[in-house]
Design an enzyme around this catalytic site. Structure first.
Site, PDB file in Angstrom:
ATOM      1  N   LEU A 109      41.514  50.435  36.393  1.00 28.95           N
ATOM      2  CA  LEU A 109      42.746  50.761  37.086  1.00 28.95           C
ATOM      3  C   LEU A 109      43.853  50.904  35.929  1.00 28.95           C
ATOM      4  O   LEU A 109      43.956  49.974  34.942  1.00 28.95           O
ATOM      5  CB  LEU A 109      42.943  49.657  37.987  1.00 28.95           C
ATOM      6  CG  LEU A 109      42.106  49.531  39.194  1.00 28.95           C
ATOM      7  CD1 LEU A 109      42.375  48.157  39.938  1.00 28.95           C
ATOM      8  CD2 LEU A 109      42.455  50.646  40.371  1.00 28.95           C
ATOM      9  N   HIS A 120      34.113  38.946  36.503  1.00 29.14           N
ATOM     10  CA  HIS A 120      33.283  39.785  35.516  1.00 29.14           C
ATOM     11  C   HIS A 120      32.214  38.924  35.325  1.00 29.14           C
ATOM     12  O   HIS A 120      32.207  37.678  34.991  1.00 29.14           O
ATOM     13  CB  HIS A 120      34.151  39.720  34.390  1.00 29.14           C
ATOM     14  CG  HIS A 120      33.593  40.623  33.253  1.00 29.14           C
ATOM     15  ND1 HIS A 120      33.438  42.098  33.349  1.00 29.14           N
ATOM     16  CD2 HIS A 120      33.177  40.191  32.275  1.00 29.14           C
ATOM     17  CE1 HIS A 120      32.856  42.523  32.449  1.00 29.14           C
ATOM     18  NE2 HIS A 120      32.324  41.572  31.641  1.00 29.14           N
TER      19      HIS A 120
END
Ligand code: GAR
Length: 214
Positions: free
Chosen positions: A89, A105
């Protein structure tokens, strides 16, 4: 009650863990950048509104980000949850949701940002690996850490066995992080540090391999 929007790209098992956790919030929508994301079916089966903003249909990252933000903002979320959302993004997007954009993550950040984290942890000979939930900042797979879970790496691990061990902890850590946020206990301070009211600290340590007993 707070309102969240969840962004996915595929399987959606972290999203599913949030549904199973019965979090005290409304899930305004599940949005995917891929129409065939399996998680969309799961969301629909739970009666959650879904939307697709296909990156392939936008000429540039800026246009994709703008379309995605427009879809998100229709639901006026307090928190945007990236749950296996596999698009990078842009900075404008990340700044727009500063302090209310979270990601998971599959590594103990700052180790192994990017892809193939389990393979890289094996190649590096790590004996401990894990996952990280963090607030998102413009740098990839970076940002103030909310919660991390560590797992041992075994000598006979494959990428798949290690990934499964980490994923089981993702399903614990991420719903917890979102729960803290929607309960109003977790925020990102103006100093860029995570604030968690009533934080409990971990007892002991994870050593892997285990030392001999004496
Ligand atoms: C999860 O392991 C998540 O940590 C990872 O993708 C998987 C999505 O699984 N995310 C990243 O690699 C982001 N950089 P899921 O769709 O079953 O939740």
């Amino acid at each position: 009650m707070k309102n969240i929007v969840i962004l996915i790209s595929g399987r959606g098992s972290n999203m599913e863990a949030m549904l199973a956790a019965k979090l005290p919030c409304r899930i305004g929508a599940v949005i995917s950048n891929k129409a065939d994301a399996r998680g969309l079916d799961t969301a629909r089966a739970h009666g959650i509104p879904t939307a697709v903003v296909a990156h392939a249909e936008h000429a540039s990252r800026e246009l994709f980000d703008a379309a995605l933000a427009a879809e998100i903002d229709r639901h006026a979320p307090d928190l945007v949850v990236l749950a296996g959302f596999m698009r990078i993004l842009g900075e404008d997007f990340v700044r727009r949701y500063h302090g209310r954009l979270m990601n998971i993550h599959p590594s103990l950040l700052p180790a192994f940002p990017g892809l193939h984290t389990h393979r890289r942890a094996l190649e590096a000979g790590c004996r401990v690996h894990g996952c990280t939930v963090h607030f998102v900042t413009p740098a990839l797979d970076n940002g103030p850490v909310v919660i991390q879970a560590a797992v041992p790496v075994y000598p006979d691990d494959s990428e798949d066995t290690l990934a499964a061990r980490v994923l089981a902890q993702e399903h614990v850590a991420y719903p917890q992080a979102v729960r803290w946020f929607v309960e109003g206990r977790l925020s990102l301070g103006a100093d860029g540090r995570v604030r968690l009211a009533g934080e409990r600290t971990a007892g002991g340590a994870l050593l892997s391999p285990l030392p001999d007993e004496h």
